[in-house]
Design an enzyme around this catalytic site. Structure first.
Site, PDB file in Angstrom:
ATOM      1  N   ASP A 123       0.840  -1.210   0.000  1.00  0.00           N
ATOM      2  CA  ASP A 123       0.000   0.000   0.000  1.00  0.00           C
ATOM      3  C   ASP A 123       0.872   1.257   0.000  1.00  0.00           C
ATOM      4  O   ASP A 123       1.916   1.284  -0.640  1.00  0.00           O
ATOM      5  CB  ASP A 123      -0.936  -0.055   1.232  1.00  0.00           C
ATOM      6  CG  ASP A 123      -2.273   0.601   0.935  1.00  0.00           C
ATOM      7  OD1 ASP A 123      -2.298   1.827   0.738  1.00  0.00           O
ATOM      8  OD2 ASP A 123      -3.289  -0.114   0.908  1.00  0.00           O
ATOM      9  N   SER A 161     -11.405  -1.904   0.310  1.00  0.00           N
ATOM     10  CA  SER A 161     -10.026  -2.033   0.791  1.00  0.00           C
ATOM     11  C   SER A 161      -9.961  -2.295   2.286  1.00  0.00           C
ATOM     12  O   SER A 161      -8.917  -2.665   2.801  1.00  0.00           O
ATOM     13  CB  SER A 161      -9.230  -0.783   0.430  1.00  0.00           C
ATOM     14  OG  SER A 161      -9.927   0.351   0.829  1.00  0.00           O
ATOM     15  N   HIS A 186      -3.671   4.930   4.384  1.00  0.00           N
ATOM     16  CA  HIS A 186      -4.393   3.713   4.009  1.00  0.00           C
ATOM     17  C   HIS A 186      -3.702   2.433   4.470  1.00  0.00           C
ATOM     18  O   HIS A 186      -4.317   1.544   5.072  1.00  0.00           O
ATOM     19  CB  HIS A 186      -4.602   3.702   2.488  1.00  0.00           C
ATOM     20  CG  HIS A 186      -5.635   2.737   2.051  1.00  0.00           C
ATOM     21  ND1 HIS A 186      -5.315   1.528   1.485  1.00  0.00           N
ATOM     22  CD2 HIS A 186      -6.980   2.799   2.115  1.00  0.00           C
ATOM     23  CE1 HIS A 186      -6.441   0.890   1.206  1.00  0.00           C
ATOM     24  NE2 HIS A 186      -7.466   1.649   1.583  1.00  0.00           N
TER      25      HIS A 186
END
Ligand code: CA
Ligand code: CA
Ligand code: CA
Ligand code: CA
Length: 809
Positions: free
Chosen positions: A158, A373, A199
């Site tokens: 990520d 996600s 994230h």
């Protein structure tokens, strides 16, 4: 010292029994014995003798336990009592045929779990891990069995990971981490005003946030090692992807990725050369050859009506694709539907539904993590638990476990359908909600599936006009008779090349021989591209465990106007699976998931719901060949109770039937070699015996006429068969000779000539060249023989082509 030896002994004598009594008394106060109406009795004289003794003393014999032990229940003794039935006990013991007897007491049995819920302040808000309404991923079910991810390594591909986050630090693993964007070992995120790069840190906390540290909540696998690869915070190239996917594959077990091509509903894109090789290398070489596990988010393009099958990463067989459900069990607005999705975990939904609690940038904690996600890392965590339960699982074993233990539960969708093996599957959820407790329990005793087999069919011989609707049927034998023979399916691909003036107007379906209809592509209103598809490998998981033999149907449909046009130039059907039929897999259906009604203490199905029959610990709608429905005793033992009952199960056909319509001895539908089936269904008569008899011997008794009929009836088919064989051999010899005479060169260069030059007259010859190479050629499409040229190329270059083509994942 004052006491001599004699008084000391006396004291012991007195005190001993007092102490014993005291202990007994205490124990009965703390946990009083509960006596049942059951006796365990040892009778060496055999079952007959046991029955006699049972009725003599007013018992019912409930059958034999093991050896010479029998389970007796007394007709008049109450089921549960606080006092022993001494009288009956004494009478039994006195019988000379009884060597031992004991009235059974109810034993207290506790599960040996030392588990207590985590104490982290936000744990109570992690509704998706544990919920009193059972709308959860049953994480506590796995933790209670002792699995928390210990020894398993997960890496998040990520935008980095905050490695010094107080709720991650303890589990952070530098060997599972790298910064591909800046080419250094430190994946710390780049901090911005808007916290753009939060994230990866959020995903990491879902997997392995530390438990019982008074900080935030917990990860699903809170004792797993967690790392991060910083690769999305910069230019993403094929090389960046490949480098990330192949980081330390002998150390990292699970890679979790929540990225892919644009979710704009008009893109068709997938991994390029290096990323594709990284996947292939990962599943072949990773984890000491068991295969890296790539968990992938299915996509966020729901609002754009995107299809995750147009995303070559989720559409890949090497990625375990995960979709989302909202707290209330609805399809979230961002969710993409497609046939390659395997299963589902929770994520965000509408404003009134809760979101995901996890670690956040700058040592914070958030309860607003969202989207598909958020689902993939939860799945990665559950898979880490399963891997801890069985480190020997291959990447394909894990997919099997997910298929078998995921449950439709309360998830709402209009397209739940039962596939050919009775499992419910949906394009929005795959096989349903992951269940951590169930997958761990099954993983513990899982036996590895056999090696992956791949059976390939080139279906099209010539381009076909798509027009408004094109349907192509293809009968396949699944490579029967070769090493590639697939008896039980895993993934299925339809590798298509087609042109179309507006790609988004197309709907494509693939229907398996068992009738399972997979939507390979639904119309995408934003996709106005005229590029069509170039060897795109549309994948479906919906036929998992089905037998692929039979007719496959591809349907291409134009959902817009009649003015659209296009051509299908390639349809290659690729069947992946194993050489062992599905009924030998260690499937143990869960109760409530459809087919299984009762599980025993070992989590093995012992009773099926109505309409299903028990077969080898699983429930089937139809008994497999060689079996028919019958009743067998219910093998149910909970504690000391043995409930007498029977269940509907698949039992072997009576001898000598090979297959049968029922268990009656005259219901054979096929017979072993050297036997002949009289009537259908009927009995199997031994051929040799009839042939060996002289005709006259049938006439000796009064039933001579019937025997004569039988004799005629049995000999006629043999005569026909012999004559047919002779005729076939003669035809083959004739064709062979004819070919010899016509052209010697033709036989020397069959691969160059056979496909294109041989006309309809010689299609038999052309096909034989192909089937010799183990590729079946029973084309149901249009009866035209196939291009053996291409097929040979396919076989020889299968692997090269597999790596080369963009969509072969
Ligand atoms: Ca760095
Ligand atoms: Ca914590
Ligand atoms: Ca997408
Ligand atoms: Ca996939």
């Amino acid at each position: 010292m004052a006491l001599g030896p004699a008084p000391a002994g006396l004291l012991q004598l007195i005190l001993g029994p007092v102490l014993v009594l005291l202990v007994c008394g205490l124990s009965s106060v703390l946990g009083q014995e509960v006596y049942t109406n059951q006796w365990a009795v040892h009778i060496p004289g055999g079952p007959e003798e046991a029955n006699r003794i049972a009725s003599k003393y007013g018992f019912i014999n409930f059958g034999h336990v093991f050896g010479d032990y029998y389970n007796f229940r007394h007709r008049r003794v109450v089921k549960r009592s606080l006092s022993e039935h001494r009288e009956t006990q004494v009478r039994l013991e006195k019988d000379p045929m009884v060597s031992w007897a004991e009235q059974q007491v109810v034993k207290r049995r506790r599960k040996r779990d030392l588990y207590t819920d985590p104490t982290d302040p936000k744990f109570v808000d992690q509704w998706y891990l544990h919920n009193s309404n059972r709308r959860d991923l049953n994480a506590t079910g796995a933790w209670q069995q002792g699995y928390t991810g210990r020894g398993v390594v997960v890496s998040i591909l990520d935008d980095g990971i905050e490695k010094n986050h107080p709720d991650l630090m303890q589990n952070y693993d530098p060997d599972a981490s790298y910064d591909v964007n800046d080419a250094d070992p430190d994946p710390q995120p780049r901090y911005t005003q808007l916290n753009d790069n939060r994230h990866g840190t959020r995903c990491a906390g879902e997997v392995a946030a530390v438990a019982n540290n008074e900080i935030c909540g917990v990860g699903v696998a809170y004792n797993a090692k967690i790392g991060g690869v910083r690769m999305l915070d910069g230019e993403v190239t094929d090389m960046v992807e490949a480098q990330s996917l192949s980081l330390n594959p002998q150390h990292i077990d699970i890679y979790s990725a929540s990225w892919g091509p644009e979710d704009d509903g008009k893109t068709v894109d997938g991994p390029a050369k290096m990323a594709k090789e990284a996947f292939l290398h990962g599943v072949k070489e990773g984890r000491g050859g068991l295969g890296s596990i790539f968990v992938w988010a299915s996509g966020n393009g729901g609002r754009e009506k995107d299809s995750c099958n147009c995303d070559g990463y989720t559409n890949s067989i090497y990625t375990l694709s995960i979709s989302s459900s909202t707290q209330n069990g609805n399809v979230p607005w961002y969710s993409e539907a497609c046939s390659s999705t395997l299963a589902t975990t929770y994520s965000s939904g509408n404003l009134n539904e809760k979101q995901i609690v996890t670690t956040d940038l700058k040592s914070k904690c958030t309860d607003t993590h969202t989207g598909t996600s958020a689902s993939a890392p939860l799945a990665a965590g559950i898979i880490a638990l399963a891997l801890e339960a069985n480190k020997n699982l291959t990447w394909r074993d894990m997919q099997h476990l997910v298929v078998q233990t995921s449950q439709p539960a309360h998830l709402l969708a209009s397209d739940w359908r039962s596939n050919g093996v009775g499992r419910k599957v949906s394009h929005s959820y795959g096989y349903g909600l992951l269940n951590a407790g169930a997958i761990v329990a099954m993983a513990k005793t899982w036996t590895n599936v056999g090696p992956q087999r791949k059976c390939v069919f080139t279906v099209l011989a010539e381009p076909r006009n798509i027009g408004g609707h094109l349907s192509i049927n293809k009968s396949v034998d699944a490579c029967f008779g070769s090493d590639a023979h697939v008896k039980s399916l895993e993934h299925v691909q339809a590798r298509l090349t087609l042109s179309y003036n507006r790609r988004g107007n197309l709907a494509i379906h693939l229907i398996s021989p068992a009738g399972t209809r997979s939507t390979l592509l639904h119309p995408r209103p934003h996709d106005y591209s005229s590029e069509g598809f170039n060897d795109w490998a549309f994948m479906t998981t919906h036929s998992w465990d089905e037998d692929p033999t039979g007719v496959w149907t591809l349907e291409i449909e134009n959902v817009a106007g009649a003015s659209d046009y296009g051509t299908l130039t390639q349809f290659i059907l690729v069947l992946y699976g194993t050489g062992s039929p599905s009924d030998t897999t260690t499937e143990k259906p869960q109760p409530g998931s459809g087919s299984c009604k009762t599980l025993d203490l070992r989590q093995i199905c012992i009773e099926c719901n109505a309409g299903y029959y028990l077969h080898k610990q699983s429930c089937v709608k139809r008994c497999p060949a060689g079996h028919a429905v019958g009743s067998q005793p219910l093998n149910y033992t909970v504690g000391n109770f043995v409930e007498p009952a029977s269940v509907q199960a698949c039992l072997p056909c009576p001898q000598p039937c090979v297959t049968c319509s029922s268990l009656s001895p005259d219901a054979c539908t096929s017979c072993p070699p050297h036997s002949y089936l009289e009537n259908n269904p009927g009995t199997c008569l031994h051929l040799n015996q009839i042939l060996r008899e002289t005709p006259g011997s049938f006439m000796v008794d009064g039933q001579g006429e019937r025997h004569l009929e039988m004799e005629m009836g049995s000999r006629l088919p043999i005569t026909i068969a012999v004559l047919s064989c002779v005729a076939i051999i003669a035809t083959f010899a004739g064709v062979f000779l004819l070919l010899q005479i016509r052209s010697g060169a033709l036989l020397k260069l069959p691969s160059l000539e056979a496909g294109s030059r041989l006309g309809a007259n010689f299609s038999l010859g052309g096909n034989r060249v192909v089937s010799y190479r183990g590729i079946p050629t029973v084309w149901g499409d249009d009866g035209v023989n196939t291009d053996s040229d291409n097929e040979e190329f396919d076989v020889q270059n299968e692997r090269t082509a597999f790596i080369k083509t963009q969509s072969a994942l």
